[in-house]
Design a protein around this motif. Structure first.
Motif, mmCIF file in Angstrom:
data_model
loop_
_atom_site.group_PDB
_atom_site.id
_atom_site.type_symbol
_atom_site.label_atom_id
_atom_site.label_comp_id
_atom_site.label_asym_id
_atom_site.label_seq_id
_atom_site.Cartn_x
_atom_site.Cartn_y
_atom_site.Cartn_z
ATOM 1 N N GLY A 58 0.431 -1.132 -0.299
ATOM 2 C CA GLY A 58 -0.118 -0.214 -0.399
ATOM 3 C C GLY A 58 0.839 1.212 -0.149
ATOM 4 O O GLY A 58 0.129 2.177 -0.333
ATOM 5 N N VAL A 59 2.189 1.099 0.109
ATOM 6 C CA VAL A 59 2.888 2.131 0.182
ATOM 7 C C VAL A 59 3.137 2.140 -0.869
ATOM 8 O O VAL A 59 3.238 3.624 -1.297
ATOM 9 C CB VAL A 59 4.339 1.588 0.492
ATOM 10 C CG1 VAL A 59 5.216 2.881 0.426
ATOM 11 C CG2 VAL A 59 3.752 1.604 2.093
ATOM 12 N N ALA A 60 2.857 2.203 -2.142
ATOM 13 C CA ALA A 60 3.371 2.658 -3.972
ATOM 14 C C ALA A 60 2.312 3.382 -3.982
ATOM 15 O O ALA A 60 2.796 4.234 -4.384
ATOM 16 C CB ALA A 60 3.465 0.515 -4.522
ATOM 17 N N LEU A 115 10.060 -6.086 4.035
ATOM 18 C CA LEU A 115 8.069 -5.524 3.573
ATOM 19 C C LEU A 115 8.429 -3.969 3.712
ATOM 20 O O LEU A 115 7.426 -3.789 2.921
ATOM 21 C CB LEU A 115 7.808 -6.405 3.819
ATOM 22 C CG LEU A 115 7.463 -7.574 4.466
ATOM 23 C CD1 LEU A 115 6.692 -8.596 4.749
ATOM 24 C CD2 LEU A 115 7.515 -8.196 2.933
ATOM 25 N N ILE A 116 9.290 -3.367 4.394
ATOM 26 C CA ILE A 116 8.900 -1.471 4.284
ATOM 27 C C ILE A 116 9.521 -1.423 2.268
ATOM 28 O O ILE A 116 10.975 -1.478 2.362
ATOM 29 C CB ILE A 116 10.202 -1.061 5.216
ATOM 30 C CG1 ILE A 116 9.128 -1.452 6.641
ATOM 31 C CG2 ILE A 116 10.448 1.012 4.982
ATOM 32 C CD1 ILE A 116 7.903 -0.885 6.185
ATOM 33 N N ILE A 117 9.102 -0.642 1.617
ATOM 34 C CA ILE A 117 9.015 -0.749 0.735
ATOM 35 C C ILE A 117 9.448 1.003 0.584
ATOM 36 O O ILE A 117 8.635 2.225 1.256
ATOM 37 C CB ILE A 117 8.572 -0.791 -0.803
ATOM 38 C CG1 ILE A 117 6.833 -0.739 -0.852
ATOM 39 C CG2 ILE A 117 9.051 -2.542 -0.405
ATOM 40 C CD1 ILE A 117 6.451 -1.382 -1.815
ATOM 41 N N LEU A 118 10.113 2.316 -1.059
ATOM 42 C CA LEU A 118 10.168 3.007 -1.021
ATOM 43 C C LEU A 118 10.559 4.131 0.066
ATOM 44 O O LEU A 118 10.208 5.183 -0.062
ATOM 45 C CB LEU A 118 8.522 3.780 -1.644
ATOM 46 C CG LEU A 118 8.441 2.596 -2.954
ATOM 47 C CD1 LEU A 118 7.027 2.519 -3.496
ATOM 48 C CD2 LEU A 118 9.381 3.292 -4.067
ATOM 49 N N GLN A 166 12.837 5.805 0.968
ATOM 50 C CA GLN A 166 14.061 6.909 0.866
ATOM 51 C C GLN A 166 13.747 7.780 -0.382
ATOM 52 O O GLN A 166 13.087 9.070 -0.123
ATOM 53 C CB GLN A 166 14.758 6.827 -0.252
ATOM 54 C CG GLN A 166 15.773 7.413 -0.926
ATOM 55 C CD GLN A 166 16.523 8.459 0.817
ATOM 56 O OE1 GLN A 166 16.941 8.090 1.368
ATOM 57 N NE2 GLN A 166 16.370 9.733 0.977
ATOM 58 N N GLU A 167 12.685 7.004 -1.723
ATOM 59 C CA GLU A 167 11.187 8.227 -2.173
ATOM 60 C C GLU A 167 10.342 9.173 -1.230
ATOM 61 O O GLU A 167 10.090 9.518 -0.967
ATOM 62 C CB GLU A 167 10.941 7.846 -3.332
ATOM 63 C CG GLU A 167 11.201 6.714 -4.496
ATOM 64 C CD GLU A 167 11.650 5.534 -4.325
ATOM 65 O OE1 GLU A 167 12.342 5.066 -2.918
ATOM 66 O OE2 GLU A 167 12.738 5.009 -4.796
ATOM 67 N N MET A 168 9.762 8.414 -0.032
ATOM 68 C CA MET A 168 9.303 8.633 0.355
ATOM 69 C C MET A 168 9.828 9.440 1.712
ATOM 70 O O MET A 168 8.493 10.767 2.060
ATOM 71 C CB MET A 168 8.285 7.588 1.821
ATOM 72 C CG MET A 168 7.326 6.974 1.394
ATOM 73 S SD MET A 168 5.839 8.116 0.727
ATOM 74 C CE MET A 168 4.667 6.671 0.228
ATOM 75 N N ARG A 169 10.805 9.541 1.863
ATOM 76 C CA ARG A 169 11.894 10.360 2.831
ATOM 77 C C ARG A 169 12.217 11.644 1.773
ATOM 78 O O ARG A 169 12.138 12.684 2.703
ATOM 79 C CB ARG A 169 12.897 10.295 3.210
ATOM 80 C CG ARG A 169 12.638 9.266 4.871
ATOM 81 C CD ARG A 169 14.162 8.336 5.151
ATOM 82 N NE ARG A 169 13.820 7.604 5.806
ATOM 83 C CZ ARG A 169 13.592 7.868 7.110
ATOM 84 N NH1 ARG A 169 13.260 9.083 7.392
ATOM 85 N NH2 ARG A 169 13.535 6.440 7.807
ATOM 86 N N ASP A 170 12.413 11.055 0.390
ATOM 87 C CA ASP A 170 12.321 12.781 0.049
ATOM 88 C C ASP A 170 10.957 13.767 -0.147
ATOM 89 O O ASP A 170 11.059 14.548 -0.405
ATOM 90 C CB ASP A 170 12.665 12.586 -1.620
ATOM 91 C CG ASP A 170 14.110 12.046 -1.784
ATOM 92 O OD1 ASP A 170 15.040 11.725 -0.784
ATOM 93 O OD2 ASP A 170 14.106 10.908 -2.847
ATOM 94 N N SER A 171 9.679 13.335 0.232
ATOM 95 C CA SER A 171 8.695 13.831 0.074
ATOM 96 C C SER A 171 7.783 14.170 1.321
ATOM 97 O O SER A 171 6.847 14.885 1.325
ATOM 98 C CB SER A 171 7.594 13.165 -1.294
ATOM 99 O OG SER A 171 7.771 12.529 -2.105
ATOM 100 N N SER A 172 8.079 13.573 2.086
ATOM 101 C CA SER A 172 7.924 13.510 3.365
ATOM 102 C C SER A 172 8.818 14.541 4.796
ATOM 103 O O SER A 172 10.043 15.315 4.441
ATOM 104 C CB SER A 172 7.261 12.101 4.571
ATOM 105 O OG SER A 172 7.012 11.734 3.081
ATOM 106 N N ASP A 173 7.547 15.231 5.523
ATOM 107 C CA ASP A 173 8.191 16.050 6.349
ATOM 108 C C ASP A 173 8.740 15.442 7.740
ATOM 109 O O ASP A 173 10.405 15.558 7.994
ATOM 110 C CB ASP A 173 7.346 17.371 6.751
ATOM 111 C CG ASP A 173 6.811 18.382 5.517
ATOM 112 O OD1 ASP A 173 7.711 18.930 6.056
ATOM 113 O OD2 ASP A 173 6.049 18.209 6.222
ATOM 114 N N GLU A 174 8.581 13.863 7.441
ATOM 115 C CA GLU A 174 8.674 13.268 8.468
ATOM 116 C C GLU A 174 8.166 12.032 8.377
ATOM 117 O O GLU A 174 7.735 11.679 7.538
ATOM 118 C CB GLU A 174 8.120 13.361 10.448
ATOM 119 C CG GLU A 174 8.721 12.853 11.176
ATOM 120 C CD GLU A 174 8.037 13.184 12.558
ATOM 121 O OE1 GLU A 174 7.207 13.892 12.191
ATOM 122 O OE2 GLU A 174 8.040 11.953 13.196
#
Ligand code: FES
Length: 272
Positions: free
Chosen positions: A109-111, A138-141, A143-151
């Protein structure tokens, strides 16, 4: 026929495919999905678009091997062709500047959550992302999430990465710490159900993205029907996103399990 440009393995059963689909790449928005078919007689499988590259003319899908059709797709490799990819389908995510938004993604669901996080950030929101999975692989994406999130808060069931605990614990920690204006939850139905029970308690509006069984994807067959606020809705044309506090998750879970025994028999034939 759509060519697979690249394939990346996230974990034993989770793969990312970059697929040639220039027209879909051009017109897709956060929340849109495609229906994919492997083989002329293959089942039609809905998959939310995780990324799109308009210049390369590709879309990215993340697939978890759970049944016959997803296993067939995951057995394909770079250079192979998918029989067909139809889309973009569904309604785009409603994005605005809500204020502080918590985005809870579980497993694959992270995708589908990634383009939503990116769009929320671009609209000026403070975005706190909670990534959850059974274990570290099973934790995916991330780095991509860090690039777009504040935390980014990471929760694993077994404590092998981030903090040990369920996605709801990560979400509640943020709610107790600061004012949260909106929540998005995408993941297994049971996970979305519990996130919604939690946010309902705190009266935080919550959108969920549903991934039901689908056949035609155009509102004709009724395979994807669910009940939202006492009314029948079709996930393929009315969704895939809905007000999570109104969704009848128990009915949805029952319907999604309807073909489990047939699926099991077919899987045994494929991989005896
Ligand atoms: Fe047929 Fe939605 S998939 S109505």
């Amino acid at each position: 026929m759509n060519k697979i440009i690249s394939k990346r393995r996230f974990s034993e059963k989770v793969f990312q495919f970059e697929i040639e689909a220039p027209l879909i790449a051009k017109s897709r928005k956060a929340g849109h999905f495609v229906i994919v078919r492997v083989g002329e007689k293959g089942e039609r499988m809905p998959l939310t678009i995780a990324k799109a590259d308009v210049k390369k003319g590709t879309i990215t899908l993340v697939v978890q091997e759970v049944g016959l059709s997803s296993t067939r797709l995951c057995e394909l490799n770079e250079g192979d062709y998918i029989t067909d990819v139809v889309g973009p389908l569904g309604q785009a995510t409603h994005i605005e500047n809500f204020g502080t938004v918590v985005c809870a993604g579980g497993g694959v669901g992270v995708a589908p959550m990634l383009p939503i996080v990116q769009a929320l950030k671009a609209a000026g929101n403070r975005v706190i992302t909670v990534l959850a999975g059974r274990s570290k692989d099973l934790i995916i994406l991330e780095q991509e999430m860090r690039d777009s999130s504040d935390e980014v808060i990471i929760m694993t069931d077994d404590g092998s990465y981030g903090r040990k605990g369920l996605v709801t614990e990560g979400v509640e920690e943020v709610i107790k710490r600061e004012k949260v204006d909106k929540c998005f939850a995408i993941g297994p139905a049971i996970m979305m159900k519990f996130v919604c029970l939690l946010t309902k308690k705190y009266e935080i509006p919550t959108d969920v993205s549903l991934n039901t069984i689908m056949v035609d994807g155009t509102g004709m067959c009724g395979a994807c029907r669910i009940t939202v606020g006492g009314k029948t809705k079709f996930v393929c044309v009315d969704g895939p996103e809905f007000d999570g506090h109104q969704v009848d998750f128990d009915e949805m879970l029952k319907r999604m399990g309807a073909f489990r025994s047939i699926e099991h028999r077919k899987m045994q034939k494929l991989h005896p």
